[in-house]
Design an enzyme around this catalytic site. Sequence first.
Site, PDB file in Angstrom:
ATOM      1  N   ASP A  67       0.813  -1.215   0.000  1.00  0.00           N
ATOM      2  CA  ASP A  67       0.000   0.000   0.000  1.00  0.00           C
ATOM      3  C   ASP A  67       0.848   1.268   0.000  1.00  0.00           C
ATOM      4  O   ASP A  67       2.065   1.219   0.193  1.00  0.00           O
ATOM      5  CB  ASP A  67      -0.965   0.004   1.201  1.00  0.00           C
ATOM      6  CG  ASP A  67      -0.346  -0.546   2.482  1.00  0.00           C
ATOM      7  OD1 ASP A  67       0.895  -0.556   2.580  1.00  0.00           O
ATOM      8  OD2 ASP A  67      -1.098  -0.947   3.383  1.00  0.00           O
ATOM      9  N   ASN A 136      -8.081  -3.308  13.982  1.00  0.00           N
ATOM     10  CA  ASN A 136      -9.462  -3.640  13.601  1.00  0.00           C
ATOM     11  C   ASN A 136      -9.492  -4.816  12.616  1.00  0.00           C
ATOM     12  O   ASN A 136     -10.517  -5.078  12.002  1.00  0.00           O
ATOM     13  CB  ASN A 136     -10.160  -2.413  12.997  1.00  0.00           C
ATOM     14  CG  ASN A 136      -9.450  -1.910  11.750  1.00  0.00           C
ATOM     15  OD1 ASN A 136      -8.455  -2.493  11.322  1.00  0.00           O
ATOM     16  ND2 ASN A 136      -9.945  -0.833  11.168  1.00  0.00           N
ATOM     17  N   HIS A 138      -7.547  -5.037   9.897  1.00  0.00           N
ATOM     18  CA  HIS A 138      -7.216  -4.731   8.504  1.00  0.00           C
ATOM     19  C   HIS A 138      -5.899  -5.385   8.096  1.00  0.00           C
ATOM     20  O   HIS A 138      -5.017  -5.602   8.917  1.00  0.00           O
ATOM     21  CB  HIS A 138      -7.216  -3.218   8.230  1.00  0.00           C
ATOM     22  CG  HIS A 138      -6.107  -2.436   8.844  1.00  0.00           C
ATOM     23  ND1 HIS A 138      -6.322  -1.339   9.653  1.00  0.00           N
ATOM     24  CD2 HIS A 138      -4.760  -2.559   8.779  1.00  0.00           C
ATOM     25  CE1 HIS A 138      -5.161  -0.839  10.027  1.00  0.00           C
ATOM     26  NE2 HIS A 138      -4.193  -1.563   9.528  1.00  0.00           N
ATOM     27  N   GLU A 143      -9.959  -2.298   5.040  1.00  0.00           N
ATOM     28  CA  GLU A 143     -10.625  -2.052   6.320  1.00  0.00           C
ATOM     29  C   GLU A 143     -11.883  -2.914   6.437  1.00  0.00           C
ATOM     30  O   GLU A 143     -12.395  -3.416   5.436  1.00  0.00           O
ATOM     31  CB  GLU A 143     -11.034  -0.573   6.397  1.00  0.00           C
ATOM     32  CG  GLU A 143      -9.875   0.411   6.247  1.00  0.00           C
ATOM     33  CD  GLU A 143      -9.061   0.589   7.522  1.00  0.00           C
ATOM     34  OE1 GLU A 143      -9.230  -0.202   8.482  1.00  0.00           O
ATOM     35  OE2 GLU A 143      -8.247   1.523   7.558  1.00  0.00           O
TER      36      GLU A 143
HETATM   37  C1  F6R Z   1       1.377  -1.666   6.266  1.00  0.00           C
HETATM   38  C2  F6R Z   1       0.020  -2.163   6.294  1.00  0.00           C
HETATM   39  C3  F6R Z   1      -0.809  -2.206   7.525  1.00  0.00           C
HETATM   40  C4  F6R Z   1      -0.051  -2.620   8.790  1.00  0.00           C
HETATM   41  C5  F6R Z   1      -0.973  -2.640  10.000  1.00  0.00           C
HETATM   42  C6  F6R Z   1      -0.228  -2.978  11.277  1.00  0.00           C
HETATM   43  O1  F6R Z   1       1.913  -1.701   4.964  1.00  0.00           O
HETATM   44  O2  F6R Z   1      -0.452  -2.504   5.268  1.00  0.00           O
HETATM   45  O3  F6R Z   1      -1.881  -3.084   7.309  1.00  0.00           O
HETATM   46  O4  F6R Z   1       0.520  -3.889   8.588  1.00  0.00           O
HETATM   47  O5  F6R Z   1      -1.584  -1.401  10.143  1.00  0.00           O
HETATM   48  O6  F6R Z   1       0.661  -1.945  11.557  1.00  0.00           O
HETATM   49  P1  F6R Z   1       1.775  -2.056  12.703  1.00  0.00           P
HETATM   50  O7  F6R Z   1       2.712  -3.118  12.262  1.00  0.00           O
HETATM   51  O8  F6R Z   1       2.439  -0.705  12.718  1.00  0.00           O
HETATM   52  O9  F6R Z   1       1.056  -2.382  13.961  1.00  0.00           O
END
Ligand code: F6R
Length: 244
Positions: A67, A136, A138, A143
Amino acid sequence: MKIIKAKDYAEMSRKAANIISAQVIMKPDCVLGLATGSSPIGTYKQLIEWYEKGDLDFSAVKSVNLDEYKGLTAEHDQSYAYFMYENLFKHINIDMANTNLPNGMAEDADAECARYNGVIDSLGGIDLQLLGLGHNGHIGFNEPDDTFPTLTHLVTLTQSTINANSRLFASIDEVPGYAFTMGIQTIMQAKKVLMVVSGADKADIVAKAFFGPVTPQVPASVLQLHSDFTLVADEAALSKVVTA
Ligand code: F6R
């Protein structure tokens, strides 16, 4: 689904890096799907260390990231392009021409999504997709929703994700409201999926996503249906589930 329990973040990172190393050694020209965020930083550090020791060669590896924020240039210090360069790419011998992220500055969002889907297709799909887990549920920026989004698309970030990501920006107003993300179908088509999760704050969502029903309201739950999904999590993240 295979669950690998680690003592802590450091051990989780080493175990995940071992799995990625095996992929790179077995198929030097593999396509790695990569993630940003706090969860994979230790994994990247470990890969860098092994690269520096001469144990890994990334010269033929290709990468596609999950992303990118819409509206941030690759030079912006909160863009995912910048994150990948700083936390991995600049430290290893990957050819930058073989690294791919959605272009956050693309004006035509639909055209950018189509381009990115085309890039992934032209590489023959993803051999190993690395993921983190949002609070959540994702994955990427997919989402909770009524359906599983399929291919690369533009998402409006939820307030919970904006709040979580604001820790990295000077102020919450600077967090972009939109992002490009790979879709669930693309993630599910990866030959292997590897998720790293750490910390007690993720224990509830780990239980919900991997021990609850498969539902688009918890996007990561779909990974229960993947034929080669490995969750590497530390004891704190696994504290609400019973594991061997
Ligand atoms: C990052 C991504 C997100 C993260 C998720 C967890 O490229 O796609 O889905 O993997 O938000 O983030 P952290 O690892 O910072 O808790």
